[in-house]
Write a protein that holds these residues in place. Sequence first.
Motif, mmCIF file in Angstrom:
data_model
loop_
_atom_site.group_PDB
_atom_site.id
_atom_site.type_symbol
_atom_site.label_atom_id
_atom_site.label_comp_id
_atom_site.label_asym_id
_atom_site.label_seq_id
_atom_site.Cartn_x
_atom_site.Cartn_y
_atom_site.Cartn_z
ATOM 1 N N UNK A 133 52.979 69.165 46.959
ATOM 2 C CA UNK A 133 52.802 69.112 45.476
ATOM 3 C C UNK A 133 54.114 69.441 44.589
ATOM 4 N N UNK A 134 54.621 70.621 45.159
ATOM 5 C CA UNK A 134 55.959 70.790 44.090
ATOM 6 C C UNK A 134 57.167 70.273 44.517
ATOM 7 N N UNK A 135 57.392 70.211 45.788
ATOM 8 C CA UNK A 135 58.808 69.677 46.389
ATOM 9 C C UNK A 135 58.718 68.200 46.516
ATOM 10 N N UNK A 136 57.559 67.616 46.280
ATOM 11 C CA UNK A 136 57.637 66.259 46.736
ATOM 12 C C UNK A 136 58.442 65.299 45.523
ATOM 13 N N UNK A 137 58.098 65.813 44.157
ATOM 14 C CA UNK A 137 58.728 64.981 43.140
ATOM 15 C C UNK A 137 60.171 64.909 43.400
ATOM 16 N N UNK A 139 64.198 50.805 48.939
ATOM 17 C CA UNK A 139 63.208 51.029 48.293
ATOM 18 C C UNK A 139 61.778 50.515 49.063
ATOM 19 N N UNK A 140 61.691 49.675 49.887
ATOM 20 C CA UNK A 140 60.689 49.230 50.617
ATOM 21 C C UNK A 140 60.326 50.304 51.509
ATOM 22 N N UNK A 141 61.262 50.747 52.360
ATOM 23 C CA UNK A 141 60.899 51.869 53.293
ATOM 24 C C UNK A 141 60.474 53.149 52.562
ATOM 25 N N UNK A 142 61.150 53.513 51.235
ATOM 26 C CA UNK A 142 60.536 54.509 50.480
ATOM 27 C C UNK A 142 59.117 54.278 50.095
ATOM 28 N N UNK A 143 58.744 53.217 49.588
ATOM 29 C CA UNK A 143 57.436 52.889 49.260
ATOM 30 C C UNK A 143 56.422 52.979 50.351
ATOM 31 N N UNK A 144 56.910 52.638 51.349
ATOM 32 C CA UNK A 144 56.127 52.655 52.557
ATOM 33 C C UNK A 144 55.892 54.071 53.072
ATOM 34 N N UNK A 145 56.930 54.773 53.215
ATOM 35 C CA UNK A 145 56.706 56.056 53.581
ATOM 36 C C UNK A 145 56.012 57.291 52.576
ATOM 37 N N UNK A 146 56.812 57.274 51.607
ATOM 38 C CA UNK A 146 56.190 57.982 50.329
ATOM 39 C C UNK A 146 54.968 57.632 49.952
ATOM 40 N N UNK A 147 54.721 56.405 49.771
ATOM 41 C CA UNK A 147 53.322 56.118 49.151
ATOM 42 C C UNK A 147 52.257 56.112 50.275
ATOM 43 N N UNK A 148 52.540 55.806 51.520
ATOM 44 C CA UNK A 148 51.270 56.209 52.372
ATOM 45 C C UNK A 148 51.042 57.707 52.456
ATOM 46 N N UNK A 149 52.337 58.283 52.376
ATOM 47 C CA UNK A 149 51.724 59.948 52.575
ATOM 48 C C UNK A 149 50.859 60.436 51.325
ATOM 49 N N UNK A 168 48.961 58.634 49.370
ATOM 50 C CA UNK A 168 47.814 58.025 49.499
ATOM 51 C C UNK A 168 46.839 58.809 50.400
ATOM 52 N N UNK A 169 47.578 59.358 51.434
ATOM 53 C CA UNK A 169 46.726 60.146 52.525
ATOM 54 C C UNK A 169 46.573 61.551 51.925
ATOM 55 N N UNK A 170 47.212 61.977 51.206
ATOM 56 C CA UNK A 170 47.078 63.292 50.440
ATOM 57 C C UNK A 170 45.975 63.283 49.609
ATOM 58 N N UNK A 171 45.977 62.221 48.844
ATOM 59 C CA UNK A 171 44.707 62.162 47.916
ATOM 60 C C UNK A 171 43.455 61.596 48.432
ATOM 61 N N UNK A 172 43.496 61.160 49.743
ATOM 62 C CA UNK A 172 42.456 60.708 50.508
ATOM 63 C C UNK A 172 41.875 62.142 51.070
ATOM 64 N N UNK A 173 42.791 62.918 51.543
ATOM 65 C CA UNK A 173 42.336 64.151 52.180
ATOM 66 C C UNK A 173 41.711 65.216 51.103
ATOM 67 N N UNK A 174 42.108 64.925 49.944
ATOM 68 C CA UNK A 174 41.604 65.929 48.863
ATOM 69 C C UNK A 174 40.248 65.408 48.535
ATOM 70 N N UNK A 175 40.072 63.951 48.460
ATOM 71 C CA UNK A 175 38.544 63.355 48.211
ATOM 72 C C UNK A 175 37.734 63.858 49.237
ATOM 73 N N UNK A 176 38.247 63.878 50.251
ATOM 74 C CA UNK A 176 37.214 64.295 51.491
ATOM 75 C C UNK A 176 36.970 65.820 51.496
ATOM 76 N N UNK A 177 37.894 66.561 50.857
ATOM 77 C CA UNK A 177 37.441 68.280 50.884
ATOM 78 C C UNK A 177 36.597 68.214 49.848
ATOM 79 N N UNK A 178 36.314 67.494 48.546
ATOM 80 C CA UNK A 178 35.440 67.548 47.577
ATOM 81 C C UNK A 178 34.296 67.123 47.982
#
Length: 88
Positions: free
Chosen positions: A49-53, A66-76, A78-88
Amino acid sequence: MLAIIVNYFLGFWLYEKTKTKLLASKTGTKAYLFGHNYGYYALIFSWLPIIGDPITLVAGVLRLKFVWFVIIAGILRIARYFALALMV
């Protein structure tokens, strides 16, 4: 996802000013080369959350692919928000 892309392009836009300042000092040159060598590995922490931006901004400054950036950062992100949704 849009936030990381905006951060990347802000860093991409700031490339010239930042590069000349970084390469003017010995420490800055080391940091710049370190970022080029390990920049993709640093993207693993872009989901935090704090150091990611700032990491996504620096990826733009370093002009990581840019392609590798979107693949790595984008997937991570999405996975963060997916994990947060599973916790709720």
